[in-house]
Structures are given as structure tokens and as C-alpha cells.
Design a protein around this motif. Structure first.
Motif, PDB file in Angstrom:
ATOM      1  N   VAL A   1      80.627  86.679  91.092  1.00  0.00           N
ATOM      2  CA  VAL A   1      80.739  85.950  89.648  1.00  0.00           C
ATOM      3  C   VAL A   1      82.260  85.976  89.150  1.00  0.00           C
ATOM      4  N   ALA A   2      82.980  86.307  89.818  1.00  0.00           N
ATOM      5  CA  ALA A   2      84.515  86.145  89.764  1.00  0.00           C
ATOM      6  C   ALA A   2      84.884  86.802  88.408  1.00  0.00           C
ATOM      7  N   GLY A   3      84.054  87.843  87.927  1.00  0.00           N
ATOM      8  CA  GLY A   3      84.755  88.474  86.997  1.00  0.00           C
ATOM      9  C   GLY A   3      83.933  88.071  85.537  1.00  0.00           C
ATOM     10  N   LEU A   4      82.872  87.120  85.657  1.00  0.00           N
ATOM     11  CA  LEU A   4      82.100  86.501  84.641  1.00  0.00           C
ATOM     12  C   LEU A   4      80.914  87.487  84.175  1.00  0.00           C
ATOM     13  N   PRO A   5      80.529  87.489  82.638  1.00  0.00           N
ATOM     14  CA  PRO A   5      79.402  88.417  82.463  1.00  0.00           C
ATOM     15  C   PRO A   5      78.147  87.626  82.829  1.00  0.00           C
ATOM     16  N   THR A   6      78.256  86.395  83.577  1.00  0.00           N
ATOM     17  CA  THR A   6      76.990  85.630  83.948  1.00  0.00           C
ATOM     18  C   THR A   6      76.897  85.337  85.244  1.00  0.00           C
ATOM     19  N   VAL A   7      75.660  84.966  85.476  1.00  0.00           N
ATOM     20  CA  VAL A   7      75.552  84.716  87.035  1.00  0.00           C
ATOM     21  C   VAL A   7      74.841  83.442  87.218  1.00  0.00           C
ATOM     22  N   ALA A   8      75.262  82.539  88.226  1.00  0.00           N
ATOM     23  CA  ALA A   8      74.466  81.009  88.560  1.00  0.00           C
ATOM     24  C   ALA A   8      73.279  81.206  89.400  1.00  0.00           C
ATOM     25  N   LEU A   9      71.977  81.067  89.132  1.00  0.00           N
ATOM     26  CA  LEU A   9      70.837  81.285  90.056  1.00  0.00           C
ATOM     27  C   LEU A   9      70.060  79.971  90.060  1.00  0.00           C
ATOM     28  N   ARG A  10      69.625  79.947  91.492  1.00  0.00           N
ATOM     29  CA  ARG A  10      68.663  78.769  91.654  1.00  0.00           C
ATOM     30  C   ARG A  10      67.779  78.945  92.810  1.00  0.00           C
ATOM     31  N   MET A  11      66.574  78.533  92.715  1.00  0.00           N
ATOM     32  CA  MET A  11      65.752  78.718  93.915  1.00  0.00           C
ATOM     33  C   MET A  11      65.475  77.327  94.210  1.00  0.00           C
ATOM     34  N   PRO A  12      66.132  76.887  95.668  1.00  0.00           N
ATOM     35  CA  PRO A  12      66.373  75.483  95.943  1.00  0.00           C
ATOM     36  C   PRO A  12      64.841  75.208  96.748  1.00  0.00           C
ATOM     37  N   ARG A  13      64.704  74.054  97.164  1.00  0.00           N
ATOM     38  CA  ARG A  13      63.583  73.614  98.034  1.00  0.00           C
ATOM     39  C   ARG A  13      64.513  73.941  99.678  1.00  0.00           C
ATOM     40  N   GLY A  14      63.569  73.933 100.592  1.00  0.00           N
ATOM     41  CA  GLY A  14      64.128  74.242 102.056  1.00  0.00           C
ATOM     42  C   GLY A  14      63.972  75.562 102.312  1.00  0.00           C
ATOM     43  N   PRO A  15      64.672  75.966 103.564  1.00  0.00           N
ATOM     44  CA  PRO A  15      64.456  77.326 104.156  1.00  0.00           C
ATOM     45  C   PRO A  15      65.191  78.353 103.272  1.00  0.00           C
ATOM     46  N   LEU A  16      65.988  78.186 102.492  1.00  0.00           N
ATOM     47  CA  LEU A  16      66.738  79.413 101.753  1.00  0.00           C
ATOM     48  C   LEU A  16      66.107  80.459 100.878  1.00  0.00           C
ATOM     49  N   PRO A  17      64.705  79.888 100.283  1.00  0.00           N
ATOM     50  CA  PRO A  17      64.188  80.789  99.564  1.00  0.00           C
ATOM     51  C   PRO A  17      63.388  81.797 100.788  1.00  0.00           C
ATOM     52  N   GLU A  18      62.933  81.297 101.841  1.00  0.00           N
ATOM     53  CA  GLU A  18      62.292  82.378 102.844  1.00  0.00           C
ATOM     54  C   GLU A  18      63.517  83.232 103.585  1.00  0.00           C
ATOM     55  N   ILE A  19      64.646  82.567 103.698  1.00  0.00           N
ATOM     56  CA  ILE A  19      65.547  83.584 104.193  1.00  0.00           C
ATOM     57  C   ILE A  19      65.941  84.349 103.191  1.00  0.00           C
ATOM     58  N   ALA A  20      66.047  84.142 101.979  1.00  0.00           N
ATOM     59  CA  ALA A  20      66.446  85.112 101.127  1.00  0.00           C
ATOM     60  C   ALA A  20      65.268  86.352 100.811  1.00  0.00           C
ATOM     61  N   GLY A  21      64.008  86.060 100.871  1.00  0.00           N
ATOM     62  CA  GLY A  21      62.920  86.756 101.006  1.00  0.00           C
ATOM     63  C   GLY A  21      62.876  87.583 102.213  1.00  0.00           C
ATOM     64  N   ARG A  22      63.448  87.128 103.445  1.00  0.00           N
ATOM     65  CA  ARG A  22      63.178  88.110 104.664  1.00  0.00           C
ATOM     66  C   ARG A  22      64.620  89.085 104.505  1.00  0.00           C
ATOM     67  N   MET A  23      65.574  88.772 103.717  1.00  0.00           N
ATOM     68  CA  MET A  23      66.661  89.610 103.624  1.00  0.00           C
ATOM     69  C   MET A  23      66.480  90.621 102.562  1.00  0.00           C
ATOM     70  N   ASP A  24      65.571  90.003 101.701  1.00  0.00           N
ATOM     71  CA  ASP A  24      65.297  90.701 100.240  1.00  0.00           C
ATOM     72  C   ASP A  24      66.688  90.793  99.660  1.00  0.00           C
ATOM     73  N   ARG A  25      67.479  89.702  99.757  1.00  0.00           N
ATOM     74  CA  ARG A  25      68.597  89.865  98.935  1.00  0.00           C
ATOM     75  C   ARG A  25      69.046  88.612  98.639  1.00  0.00           C
ATOM     76  N   PRO A  26      69.847  88.224  97.455  1.00  0.00           N
ATOM     77  CA  PRO A  26      70.183  86.813  97.137  1.00  0.00           C
ATOM     78  C   PRO A  26      71.373  86.464  97.814  1.00  0.00           C
ATOM     79  N   ILE A  27      71.265  84.954  98.098  1.00  0.00           N
ATOM     80  CA  ILE A  27      72.369  84.547  99.149  1.00  0.00           C
ATOM     81  C   ILE A  27      73.194  83.733  98.371  1.00  0.00           C
ATOM     82  N   ALA A  28      74.531  84.060  98.450  1.00  0.00           N
ATOM     83  CA  ALA A  28      75.484  83.249  97.941  1.00  0.00           C
ATOM     84  C   ALA A  28      75.918  82.043  98.603  1.00  0.00           C
ATOM     85  N   ALA A  29      75.867  80.750  97.898  1.00  0.00           N
ATOM     86  CA  ALA A  29      76.071  79.515  98.645  1.00  0.00           C
ATOM     87  C   ALA A  29      76.540  78.475  97.971  1.00  0.00           C
ATOM     88  N   PRO A  30      77.941  78.216  98.031  1.00  0.00           N
ATOM     89  CA  PRO A  30      78.489  77.104  97.457  1.00  0.00           C
ATOM     90  C   PRO A  30      78.402  75.859  98.546  1.00  0.00           C
TER      91      PRO A  30
END
Ligand code: TXA
Ligand code: MG
Length: 322
Positions: A113-142
């Protein structure tokens, strides 16, 4: 630039296992979403997050979007207002990012979050939600490109700037939208459009039943990554061109002018003038003309309505003086 970048087809039975293995080790993998390819790392792991900034060559003040497996995971990371909840329920999974107050104890690495009090969140289409689910962690991705360069819409395009800098790329073919997600934040007056994208302002206000504010230049609430020069190809970019000048590359929209024969090279985002098709082809076109062989690029006018707002936003940054 010291590792072998492996490439796996997204439909390879090993693909997701391998992506999870790489991420769990704190290494990086490029993964397709419906917008652009993301350069993914475990958002709770400092080595992974620092690795993202390093691979991208990104200024460290620029925070990263966290990709989640579910709304429940998102709510563990950030505080949702009623309007934020409405937008997530309507548009997720999909090309919408919400900037929300980060929850205490969310476990995100501070660099995300680079020092901000906010976080940018999204649930995309494609394989990322499944990957984040298997990791049980959020995935940072620019977006999976070197900082300031054109966002990648194919695996080849990722490798063009990140080969040797990441462990793995999952190849899912060209992305559906071709433009990064719409970003919405909230200030005291309500929702604010921080970055135009595939979910257009009219979609948002229809669902919320009120207008969505415009981003104010220099306001506390802004998307810090919205640098005026971005997506920059090597050459200069001339916008709203009626025709190519001799020696310019031409990026058309709608029927091409007769003078296209003067162009050094030419492509067309959508000969039939369709904005969705144009958005999907935009970064590939800029990327094709990104090189010392193409010192001058001219782009046809694109209507500033609907998805055309996001297309013109990206073009303006590609053309900005730098
Ligand atoms: O479609 C997308 O959004 C792609 C895919 C991979 O998900 N990601 C993407 O990420 O475009 P990136 O890092 O290239 O752009 C993220 C934008 C930047 O402009 C950044 O400044 C903004 O999101 N951002 C991130 N966290 C923020 C925050 N807490 N407040 C305001 N803006 C934020
Ligand atoms: Mg980007």
C-alpha cells in the motif's frame, strides 16, 4: 535478469500447481486476467512484493492492486461501505478495482500500500481467484510490464520486458478487454472514478443510483500510478490525426484515410469503429510500434464516450511529453 522464465499454457494441467508453487516460494509469475496480464506475488511476503517493484523498475511510492479469491477475503483486508459492497457484488469477478480503508491486522506487506491508509482490491476473471484461494492469501499484481511501458495483453508481450526477471508466465492467449480495470475510490462526497476502464461511468452510476465523481487533480484521493507520462512507446505519439504524415506509423480507427499509403507502417484498432474491439487491440498496436524503427506514431480520433474515455485516457498518457 538472472533467471530462466518458464512458460506454461494456462490449460496445461500443471499450470496452476506450478503458479502456486512459485508464489509460495516468494517468487513471481505473470498471469492473464480479463484486462491485462498481471505480475503476481504473494501480497503478504516482503520478498515477493519487493521483487515486483524490482522486476518492474517501479517507483516505490506507487501502490499495488491486491487480487482476491472472494468477497469474503476482500472483507478481511478492507472495510466495505454499503456502496462498495453493492459495486463488488455487481461487478466481481470483473474489471473493477475498489480503493477502500485497509483493515487493521490485514497482514498485507506495508510496501503493497506504499504507506497509504487504503488498499486497492479486485477480484478478476481468469485463474487468479483460484490461485489466491489455494494460497489463502491476496495476490499483489501490477500490470506485467516494466514501469511506464505499455501494459501486456499477451504472454509474448510480457516476455518482451520481463523475460529473465520472473520465474513463470501462464499463457492464456490475448486478454478480453485489453485495458486495465476501472478504479473507484470513495471520498466524503461519495464514489470517485480514479481511473477510467472497462466498467464505464454510466454502468457505475446506474448501479449506485447517483453520479460518480471525477478525480480531482492533486486531491488526497488519487491513484498515484496515474503519472501523466505512461504507456510510453519509444517514438512520439500524435493524437486525433486525420491522416498520417509521410513517414509516420498509423494507428487507425474506423475506415482508413486514402493517405494511409504515406504511412511507414499501419494498423487499425477497429476498421468498423467498434470501441470494445479497439480497446482490446490498443496496447498490442502501441507495442508493435514501440521501438527505434518507429520514431513517429499518429493515431486517428477515437470518440470520447463510453469505453472511448478509457482509450483516450491511455492514449493521452502514451502521447505525454517525457
Ligand atoms: O486491470 C488491472 O487493474 C491490472 C490487472 C493486473 O489487475 N492491474 C493494474 O495494476 O493495472 P497497476 O499497478 O498497473 O495499476 C494500479 C493502479 C495504479 O495507478 C496505482 O497507483 C493505483 O492502482 N492504486 C493502487 N493502490 C491504490 C490506493 N490505495 N489508492 C489509490 N490508488 C491506488
Ligand atoms: Mg500498469
Amino acid at each position: 535478469m538472472n533467471q530462466t522464465t518458464h512458460r506454461l499454457a494456462l490449460d496445461d494441467p500443471q499450470a496452476l500447481d506450478e503458479a502456486v508453487r512459485v508464489l509460495a516460494a516468494g517468487d513471481l509469475v505473470a498471469v492473464p486476467t480479463e484486462t491485462v496480464y498481471g505480475l503476481c506475488g504473494d501480497a503478504t511476503n516482503g520478498r515477493a512484493v519487493a521483487g515486483i517493484f524490482d522486476a518492474k523498475g517501479r517507483p516505490s511510492f506507487n501502490p499495488l492492486i491486491c487480487h482476491v479469491a472472494s468477497l469474503a477475503m476482500a472483507q478481511r483486508l478492507a472495510v466495505f461501505s454499503p456502496e462498495a459492497l453493492i459495486l463488488a457484488e455487481r461487478f466481481w469477478p470483473g474489471p473493477l478495482t475498489l480503493v477502500l480503508p485497509v483493515r487493521a491486522g490485514a497482514g498485507l506487506h506495508p510496501l503493497v500500500v506504499a504507506g497509504l491508509p487504503t488498499v486497492a482490491l479486485r477480484m478478476p476473471r481468469g485463474p487468479l481467484p483460484e490461485i489466491a484461494g489455494r494460497m489463502d492469501r491476496p495476490i499483489a499484481a501490477p500490470s506485467a510490464n516494466r514501469s511506464g511501458r505499455v501494459s501486456p495483453t499477451t504472454a509474448e508481450h510480457v516476455l518482451r520486458t520481463l523475460d529473465g526477471r520472473i520465474a513463470l508466465v501462464l499463457d492464456g492467449g490475448p486478454t478480453a478487454h485489453g485495458l486495465e480495470s476501472t478504479i473507484v475510490g470513495f471520498d466524503a462526497d461519495g464514489p470517485v472514478l480514479l481511473r477510467p476502464g472497462p466498467v464505464v461511468a454510466a454502468d457505475l452510476s446506474e448501479v449506485l443510483g447517483r453520479a460518480v465523481g471525477e478525480r480531482k487533480e492533486g486531491s488526497a484521493l488519487s491513484a498515484p500510478g496515474q503519472l501523466s507520462s505512461h504507456y510510453a512507446p519509444h517514438g512520439t505519439v500524435r493524437l486525433d490525426a486525420e491522416r498520417p504524415l509521410s513517414g509516420e506509423c498509423w494507428i487507425g480507427f474506423g475506415p482508413d484515410p486514402a493517405e494511409i499509403t504515406d504511412a511507414a507502417a499501419a494498423t487499425n484498432l477497429s476498421p468498423r469503429g467498434d470501441l470494445r474491439e479497439a480497446a482490446a487491440h490498443l496496447f498490442a498496436a502501441l507495442s508493435r510500434f514501440d521501438g527505434p524503427d518507429f520514431p513517429r506514431i499518429a493515431v486517428a480520433p477515437i470518440p470520447r464516450e463510453g469505453l472511448g474515455v478509457a482509450i483516450n485516457d491511455r492514449l493521452k498518457r502514451a502521447a505525454a511529453a517525457r
